[in-house]
Design a protein around this motif. Structure first.
Motif, mmCIF file in Angstrom:
data_model
loop_
_atom_site.group_PDB
_atom_site.id
_atom_site.type_symbol
_atom_site.label_atom_id
_atom_site.label_comp_id
_atom_site.label_asym_id
_atom_site.label_seq_id
_atom_site.Cartn_x
_atom_site.Cartn_y
_atom_site.Cartn_z
ATOM 1 N N MET A 184 -18.648 -19.000 12.009
ATOM 2 C CA MET A 184 -18.352 -17.565 12.049
ATOM 3 C C MET A 184 -19.255 -16.823 11.081
ATOM 4 N N ASP A 185 -19.389 -17.341 9.882
ATOM 5 C CA ASP A 185 -20.249 -16.721 8.872
ATOM 6 C C ASP A 185 -21.701 -16.735 9.322
ATOM 7 N N LEU A 186 -22.144 -17.885 9.834
ATOM 8 C CA LEU A 186 -23.535 -18.053 10.264
ATOM 9 C C LEU A 186 -23.886 -17.077 11.387
ATOM 10 N N LEU A 187 -23.022 -17.001 12.392
ATOM 11 C CA LEU A 187 -23.322 -16.189 13.571
ATOM 12 C C LEU A 187 -23.180 -14.697 13.301
ATOM 13 N N GLN A 188 -22.269 -14.323 12.422
ATOM 14 C CA GLN A 188 -22.116 -12.908 12.096
ATOM 15 C C GLN A 188 -23.250 -12.400 11.222
ATOM 16 N N LYS A 189 -23.781 -13.259 10.341
ATOM 17 C CA LYS A 189 -24.910 -12.863 9.491
ATOM 18 C C LYS A 189 -26.247 -12.953 10.229
ATOM 19 N N ASN A 190 -26.290 -13.794 11.266
ATOM 20 C CA ASN A 190 -27.548 -14.037 11.994
ATOM 21 C C ASN A 190 -27.285 -13.923 13.498
ATOM 22 N N PRO A 191 -27.121 -12.701 14.022
ATOM 23 C CA PRO A 191 -26.772 -12.532 15.438
ATOM 24 C C PRO A 191 -27.834 -13.042 16.412
ATOM 25 N N ASN A 192 -29.051 -13.298 15.923
ATOM 26 C CA ASN A 192 -30.111 -13.779 16.814
ATOM 27 C C ASN A 192 -30.129 -15.308 16.942
ATOM 28 N N ILE A 193 -29.277 -15.976 16.214
ATOM 29 C CA ILE A 193 -29.244 -17.436 16.323
ATOM 30 C C ILE A 193 -28.818 -17.843 17.721
#
Length: 329
Positions: A224-233
Motif C-alpha cells: 500500500m505504501d509502495l503503490l501510493q508513493k509510486n503510482p507508476n510502478i
C-alpha cells in the motif's frame, strides 16, 4: 515392565552382551544376536534412552529451530528434516522460536541437558558467539549465521536478479521491491539482487523499496505504501511468497488489476501461491532438498566427527504463473 536383566536371562547371555546388541557396539556372533533379538521381541523390551545415551554418548535426537511455524515455508523444511532424521534412526524435535533470541537460548540449554546430538538452525537472531562453545554439531539452514558454520542455502541474489529481469522482459517500466528484515541474510541478498538490475534506472528512489516482515499483512502494508508513493510502478518483486500475497491483496483494495496493470513475483514457491487467483509467479527454491541435505550434513558430523564438510548453495529457478503478464512477442 521388562528390564535388560530379564532379556539377558531369557536369552541365556550376559547383560553386557544384550547391551552390545542394543547399541550395535562390539562383536556379537550372529546366533547370539538372534537369541537376544528374539528375547527383546518376546518381552516387548524398550531400552532406556537415557541409559543408552550414557553408554554410547548419543541420544539419537536432533533439533530444528525455526522462526515462525505459521509461515508455510518452514513446515515444508521441517518435513524434510524429519523424514531424513527418521530414516537414519534419529528422533526429531521441532522448536518454534518466534525470532526471539531468549527462546533460542532457553531451548538450547534445555536440549543440551537432554544430551541432544545436534542442531539445525534457521535463525536471524542467534549470535555466533552464543553457539561457538556448543560441543555438538550445528548446521545453519536457509540463512547463514557465520562464515565458519556449515550452512545449506540457495543463491538468493541470483534468484532476485531472475525475478527483476523477467519483470523487465515482460515490459515493466518501474519495478518496486518489498524486502524482508535487514537482519535476515537471505533478505539482504535478495535486495542486492534487485539492486544489481535496477541500480542505474532513472526512476529508482528509496521509496521504491519497502520493508516487510515476511507475513501477508506485512506485505499488504508495504505494498500500500509502495503503490501510493509510486503510482507508476507496474511490477513488484516481493522477497517471499507471503508478502507477494499481501501485494495481491493491496492491489485488490486499490483497484489495480493483476497482471494487466501490475505484475507480481514472490520467492519460495510455497503452496499458498499455487491456489490464489491469479496463481503466483515465484522463484522456486528446492525446499525439500534443502531440509534433507541439512539433516544429512548434521548426521554426518554426528557420526563421523572428523569428516570434512562443506556448505551447500542450491540454484533457484523462475516459475511463471498468472500474476505476471505474458512475455511480449
Amino acid at each position: 515392565m521388562s528390564t535388560i536383566r530379564d532379556v539377558a536371562k531369557l536369552a541365556n547371555v550376559s547383560v553386557a552382551t544384550v547391551s552390545r546388541v542394543i547399541n550395535a557396539n562390539g562383536y556379537v556372533n550372529e546366533n547370539t544376536k538372534q537369541k537376544v533379538e528374539e528375547a527383546i521381541k518376546q518381552l516387548n523390551y524398550r531400552p532406556n534412552d537415557v541409559a543408552r545415551s550414557l553408554f554410547n554418548g548419543r541420544s539419537k535426537m536432533i533439533a530444528l529451530f525455526v522462526p515462525d511455524i505459521q509461515n508455510p515455508f518452514f513446515p515444508e523444511l521441517a518435513r524434510a528434516v524429519e523424514d531424513m532424521a527418521n530414516s537414519r534412526g534419529y528422533t526429531f524435535i521441532l522448536c518454534n522460536t518466534d525470532n526471539n533470541n531468549q527462546k533460542e537460548i532457553d531451548y538450547l540449554q534445555a536440549l543440551l541437558q537432554k544430551s541432544i546430538d545436534g542442531f539445525i538452525f534457521v535463525s536471524s537472531t542467534i549470535k555466533a558467539e552464543q553457539i561457538e562453545n556448543i560441543n555438538v554439531p550445528i548446521v545453519a539452514m536457509d540463512r547463514k549465521i557465520s562464515p565458519e558454520l556449515v550452512s545449506v542455502t540457495v543463491d538468493n541474489r541470483d534468484g532476485a536478479r531472475q525475478a527483476v529481469e523477467y519483470l523487465q522482459s515482460i515490459g515493466c517500466k518501474q519495478i518496486g521491491h518489498i524486502c524482508g528484515p535487514e537482519n535476515v541474510s537471505s533478505s539482504r541478498n535478495r535486495l542486492q539482487g534487485y539492486l544489481d538490475v535496477v541500480k542505474k534506472e532513472d526512476w529508482l528512489t528509496s521509496d521504491c523499496v519497502q520493508v516487510g516482515d515476511h507475513s501477508i499483512q506485512g506485505g499488504l502494508l508495504a505494498a500500500m505504501d509502495l503503490l501510493q508513493k509510486n503510482p507508476n510502478i507496474d511490477g513488484i518483486f516481493a522477497a517471499n511468497d507471503l508478502m507477494a500475497l499481501g501485494v495481491l491483496k493491496a492491489a485488490e483494495q486499490l483497484g489495480i488489476r493483476v497482471p494487466e496493470q501490475l505484475s507480481v513475483i514472490g520467492f519460495d514457491n510455497t503452496e499458498p501461491g499455487k491456489v490464489t487467483t491469479p496463481q503466483l509467479t515465484t522463484i522456486n527454491q528446492p525446499i525439500y532438498d534443502i531440509g534433507k541435505r541439512a539433516a544429512e550434513l548434521l548426521i554426518q558430523q554426528i557420526e563421523t566427527p572428523d569428516s570434512e564438510i562443506e556448505s551447500v548453495i542450491y540454484n533457484v529457478e523462475l516459475i511463471v504463473r498468472g500474476s505476471t503478464k505474458p512475455l511480449q512477442s
